[in-house]
Design an enzyme around this catalytic site. Sequence first.
Site, PDB file in Angstrom:
ATOM      1  N   ALA A 133       0.864  -1.185   0.000  1.00 38.40           N
ATOM      2  CA  ALA A 133       0.000   0.000   0.000  1.00 38.40           C
ATOM      3  C   ALA A 133       0.895   1.228   0.000  1.00 38.40           C
ATOM      4  CB  ALA A 133      -0.911   0.009   1.221  1.00 38.40           C
ATOM      5  N   ALA A 135       0.635   5.530   0.246  1.00 41.21           N
ATOM      6  CA  ALA A 135      -0.223   6.695   0.487  1.00 41.21           C
ATOM      7  C   ALA A 135       0.602   7.968   0.385  1.00 41.21           C
ATOM      8  CB  ALA A 135      -0.895   6.577   1.844  1.00 41.21           C
ATOM      9  N   SER A 136       0.025   9.090   0.791  1.00 42.61           N
ATOM     10  CA  SER A 136       0.676  10.380   0.592  1.00 42.61           C
ATOM     11  C   SER A 136       1.894  10.570   1.471  1.00 42.61           C
ATOM     12  CB  SER A 136      -0.325  11.507   0.848  1.00 42.61           C
ATOM     13  OG  SER A 136      -0.848  11.408   2.156  1.00 42.61           O
ATOM     14  N   ILE A 137       1.899   9.951   2.650  1.00 44.38           N
ATOM     15  CA  ILE A 137       2.971  10.171   3.600  1.00 44.38           C
ATOM     16  C   ILE A 137       3.898   8.971   3.724  1.00 44.38           C
ATOM     17  CG2 ILE A 137       3.415  10.408   6.090  1.00 44.38           C
ATOM     18  CD1 ILE A 137       1.217  12.426   6.232  1.00 44.38           C
ATOM     19  N   ALA A 138       3.363   7.781   3.610  1.00 44.24           N
ATOM     20  CA  ALA A 138       4.153   6.573   3.859  1.00 44.24           C
ATOM     21  C   ALA A 138       3.658   5.433   2.993  1.00 44.24           C
ATOM     22  CB  ALA A 138       4.061   6.196   5.336  1.00 44.24           C
ATOM     23  N   GLN A 139       4.410   4.346   3.001  1.00 47.44           N
ATOM     24  CA  GLN A 139       3.953   3.123   2.359  1.00 47.44           C
ATOM     25  C   GLN A 139       4.210   1.941   3.292  1.00 47.44           C
ATOM     26  OE1 GLN A 139       6.186   3.220  -1.309  1.00 47.44           O
ATOM     27  NE2 GLN A 139       7.695   1.732  -0.592  1.00 47.44           N
ATOM     28  N   VAL A 140       3.529   0.830   3.002  1.00 46.55           N
ATOM     29  CA  VAL A 140       3.555  -0.324   3.895  1.00 46.55           C
ATOM     30  C   VAL A 140       4.104  -1.541   3.152  1.00 46.55           C
ATOM     31  CG1 VAL A 140       2.155  -1.878   5.314  1.00 46.55           C
ATOM     32  CG2 VAL A 140       1.605   0.570   5.212  1.00 46.55           C
ATOM     33  N   ASP A 290     -10.744   7.596  11.926  1.00 43.87           N
ATOM     34  CA  ASP A 290     -10.729   7.294  10.494  1.00 43.87           C
ATOM     35  C   ASP A 290     -11.200   5.859  10.283  1.00 43.87           C
ATOM     36  OD1 ASP A 290     -10.353   8.041   7.870  1.00 43.87           O
ATOM     37  OD2 ASP A 290      -8.211   7.577   7.833  1.00 43.87           O
TER      38      ASP A 290
END
Length: 510
Positions: A133, A135-140, A290
């Site tokens: 995954a 996203a805008s700030i980090a990835q997993v 969220d």
Amino acid sequence: MRGPHNIWRLIRTGATLERTGAMNVVLDAFDAPKPIRFVAKLLGKPFMWLGYYGDPSMPPATRALTALGPAYIKFGQVLSTRPDVVGEELAVQLRVLQDKLPPFDVAEAKREIEKELGQPVDTIFSDFSEPVAAASIAQVHKATLRETGEEVAVKVLRPGIEAAFRKDVDAFYFAARLADVFAPGARRLRPMDVIEHFDGVVRGELDLRLESAAASEFAANTVDDAGFRLPPIKWEYSARRVMTLGWADGVSMGDNDAIDALGVDRVELSERVLQLFLNHALRDGFFHADMHQGNLKVAANGDIIAYDFGIMGHIDEYTRRVYAEILFGFIRKDYKRVAEVHFEAGYVPADKDVDEFARALRAVGEPIFGMDATRISMARLLSYLFEVTERFGMETRTELILLQRTMVVVEGVARSLNPRMNIWEVASPIVTDYIKTSIGPRAALRDLGKTAMVLARFGPRLPALVEAALVRQAKEETPPHRPFWRWIVLAVFGGMAVGGAIFALAQHLG
């Protein structure tokens, strides 16, 4: 950093908004005054050719923010929690903003991990996947701990993301300051407050130690909640830019077919997800803010698994009681009491008429309670409630707006599992139980006991504090007699003794 050099960034932003057709959408959503509209058009229209084109399949606002990059995507997400600022229609659009970006290279992720944890990735993990995954700030990434063989999720901040965000946030501050200076009519939108709120959210998400701490606190609060669990934080493999936690095995909360295949009762699941949220908000005052389907999984045994703790909501004990009394009043259709609670909490100015306010609340509640179970909506009630309170001069409470937004999301999750859910019947036992334990004689005794404990802690300093206060007063008025000073100290310590006795009684009754 927030000077005129940010004008170029604002020009590129305005140009992109114009090119994607989002400019008028945004200005209308903010109900921007004419001076702001003029400046926005001035910064956008002539330079439209400089703007990013974006994905034409998206709605204009989400298309523009996605094209402008990570900080703007995150800003859109944060604004989706503030329908009081951008309006309900745009908030809904921003809520579905695709927070997905191309992943950065796995080699870069490994370098970040090695730099943060101080050892090679291969010595920590026996297996380390490509991004699962982004996203805008980090990835997993999915990985396996070499020492234990346990599967884990490793969240890594994007390289250089802090500096990139800092530049864009500086431009946001500059734009807000321009709005304050050149368009006094826009101050009712509190642009500086909005940017400060966004800045605070981002600072928290750019330090994964804070997200880990939030997850740890949330886990401690919910450890006894049946049918609910969180992936454990692996503190020894977490740092400022890296967060490692247990891998969450389960199916998406949004996949009804997969949930049915597990044999899980979706009606019970829908009730559990709503009641869990209300418990976290009212009982703990600390809730996952969220809770959409993407952050919830259903385990094979039916447990709800929550993850991604970048946005958490906090409300203090007093606000929780106010919120519970408001909900409880609506459940009982006691609109006069709901009105009184707003006045007692100072949410509505004292010069307004409480009976008139109660009638306005009845106009909110009665149509909703007249609906059948499939249409009753607590989220709709809260939305209407904020409209009414705004008309009566209620100042915006950020924590209540976040609570309302999360309630909307959680209700949507629950209804996706069971469209015929009666929200009020499910919520009533949680709210009623909270009222019984937190408002009433025993709660009053506990409050007095806590007050006594505070006085006891400050006991040695109280004489000096009282004397200092009297000395300051003496500079403006006639100095009080010494016996008066003694009476104050006697009253304080007498109150401590009485409070201590009441606290002991409360403990005995509890």
